[in-house]
Design a protein around this motif. Structure first.
Motif, PDB file in Angstrom:
ATOM      1  N   GLY A 111       0.739  -1.228  -0.067  1.00 10.36           N
ATOM      2  CA  GLY A 111       0.019  -0.166  -0.080  1.00 10.36           C
ATOM      3  C   GLY A 111       0.881   1.206   0.004  1.00 10.36           C
ATOM      4  O   GLY A 111       2.143   1.247  -0.234  1.00 10.36           O
ATOM      5  N   LYS A 122      -4.200   5.687   4.271  1.00 13.19           N
ATOM      6  CA  LYS A 122      -3.801   4.566   3.654  1.00 13.19           C
ATOM      7  C   LYS A 122      -4.546   3.710   2.781  1.00 13.19           C
ATOM      8  O   LYS A 122      -5.680   3.350   3.133  1.00 13.19           O
ATOM      9  CB  LYS A 122      -3.182   3.656   4.979  1.00 13.19           C
ATOM     10  N   LEU A 123      -3.764   3.295   1.523  1.00 14.03           N
ATOM     11  CA  LEU A 123      -4.602   2.520   0.627  1.00 14.03           C
ATOM     12  C   LEU A 123      -3.815   1.321   0.283  1.00 14.03           C
ATOM     13  O   LEU A 123      -2.617   1.470   0.319  1.00 14.03           O
ATOM     14  CB  LEU A 123      -4.670   3.375  -0.609  1.00 14.03           C
ATOM     15  N   ALA A 150      -8.957  -5.668  -0.567  1.00 14.16           N
ATOM     16  CA  ALA A 150      -8.330  -4.233  -0.695  1.00 14.16           C
ATOM     17  C   ALA A 150      -8.942  -3.225   0.422  1.00 14.16           C
ATOM     18  O   ALA A 150      -9.886  -3.756   1.313  1.00 14.16           O
ATOM     19  CB  ALA A 150      -9.087  -3.584  -1.917  1.00 14.16           C
ATOM     20  N   VAL A 152      -8.917   0.430   2.974  1.00 13.47           N
ATOM     21  CA  VAL A 152      -8.629   1.964   3.212  1.00 13.47           C
ATOM     22  C   VAL A 152      -8.612   2.221   4.517  1.00 13.47           C
ATOM     23  O   VAL A 152      -9.609   1.814   5.266  1.00 13.47           O
ATOM     24  CB  VAL A 152      -9.408   2.879   2.146  1.00 13.47           C
ATOM     25  N   THR A 154      -8.211   5.501   7.515  1.00 14.26           N
ATOM     26  CA  THR A 154      -7.851   7.027   7.652  1.00 14.26           C
ATOM     27  C   THR A 154      -7.746   7.461   9.171  1.00 14.26           C
ATOM     28  O   THR A 154      -8.286   6.899  10.220  1.00 14.26           O
ATOM     29  CB  THR A 154      -9.149   7.925   7.273  1.00 14.26           C
ATOM     30  N   SER A 167     -11.888   2.504   8.974  1.00 11.14           N
ATOM     31  CA  SER A 167     -11.268   1.529   8.050  1.00 11.14           C
ATOM     32  C   SER A 167     -12.467   0.844   7.292  1.00 11.14           C
ATOM     33  O   SER A 167     -13.451   0.700   7.730  1.00 11.14           O
ATOM     34  CB  SER A 167     -10.407   0.612   9.028  1.00 11.14           C
TER      35      SER A 167
END
Length: 250
Positions: A111, A122-123, A150, A152, A154, A167
């Protein structure tokens, strides 16, 4: 220095144990709770940026006992923008009426981290594996399956005493997902405390949670997190849940 050396040794033992036993809260919900960690306020390694997080924990309620563990590696530094890799391992023991099943899950995610002011994003994405007890009551859970995950995450700290984090994880295995949102207030500069809400879904069940968390409580080299609250799942089962985790930065 003595505390730091002991902390690193404990961290390595803890990570090794986590890799052996694993742990999760659902198909992808480990993504949401495994690294419940605020950005470090200061560097513990002098001028050398910290690059590694080792983490482990347990999550339980009356129908499930789960263990999770793994590591998060950022070669450019945990608090710097750039690429990272994350390994998640998990092992669940779940009960469904008179039957039960054991499920092992693992994911290796790559990521990017971006930080702009007080906001961090964060990805990540990568392959995941699931292996279930062949005697599982659910046909779709039996055997070994490969898929993609997948996610993500924050973290936003609008003031020195308030944070908001979220998340979301998506899995190609059984259309699984997991999501969590939480707020926290700084408690005597020792930890964050506040409400949390989460949901997760896998092939077997859907789950909803509302509770209270404590995050980033530091004791020497370890940072602890914990949560407790109310849970309801797709089988109309209700009750309390508890979670505790620990991480080390290196």
């Amino acid at each position: 220095m003595g505390h730091s050396v002991r902390g690193v040794g404990v961290a390595r033992l803890l990570a090794a144990a986590a890799l052996l036993v694993g742990g999760s809260i659902g198909t992808v919900a480990a993504q949401d709770a495994a690294i419940d960690a605020p950005p470090a306020d200061t560097l513990s390694g002098g001028s050398r940026p910290e690059q590694l997080l080792l983490f482990s924990g347990v999550d339980l309620w009356r129908a499930s006992f789960a263990q999770y563990g793994g590591l998060h590696w950022a070669p450019g530094g945990l608090n710097n923008d750039g690429g990272f890799a994350r390994l998640l391992l998990s092992r669940n023991f779940d009960r469904y009426g008179a039957t039960s099943t054991i499920i092992f899950r693992g994911a290796l995610l790559g990521g990017l981290r971006f930080k702009r002011g007080a906001f961090e994003l964060k990805l990540m994405a990568g392959p995941e594996l699931q292996n279930a007890d062949p005697s599982s009551a659910f046909d779709q859970l039996r055997g070994t399956r490969l898929g993609l995950q997948a996610a993500v995450e924050t973290w936003w700290q609008p003031t020195a005493h308030l944070m908001l984090t979220s998340s979301l994880s998506l899995s190609s295995l059984g259309s699984g997902y997991g999501g969590r949102i939480a707020a926290g207030w700084r408690l005597s500069d020792r930890a964050w405390i506040g409400p949390e809400a989460s949901t997760s879904r896998d092939d077997a069940s859907t789950q909803y949670r509302v509770g209270v968390h404590v995050t980033g409580f530091a004791i020497e080299a370890a940072e602890w997190s914990a949560a407790a609250g109310y849970l309801e799942d797709g089988f109309a089962r209700r009750g309390g849940y508890g979670r505790i985790g620990v991480l080390f930065r290196q």
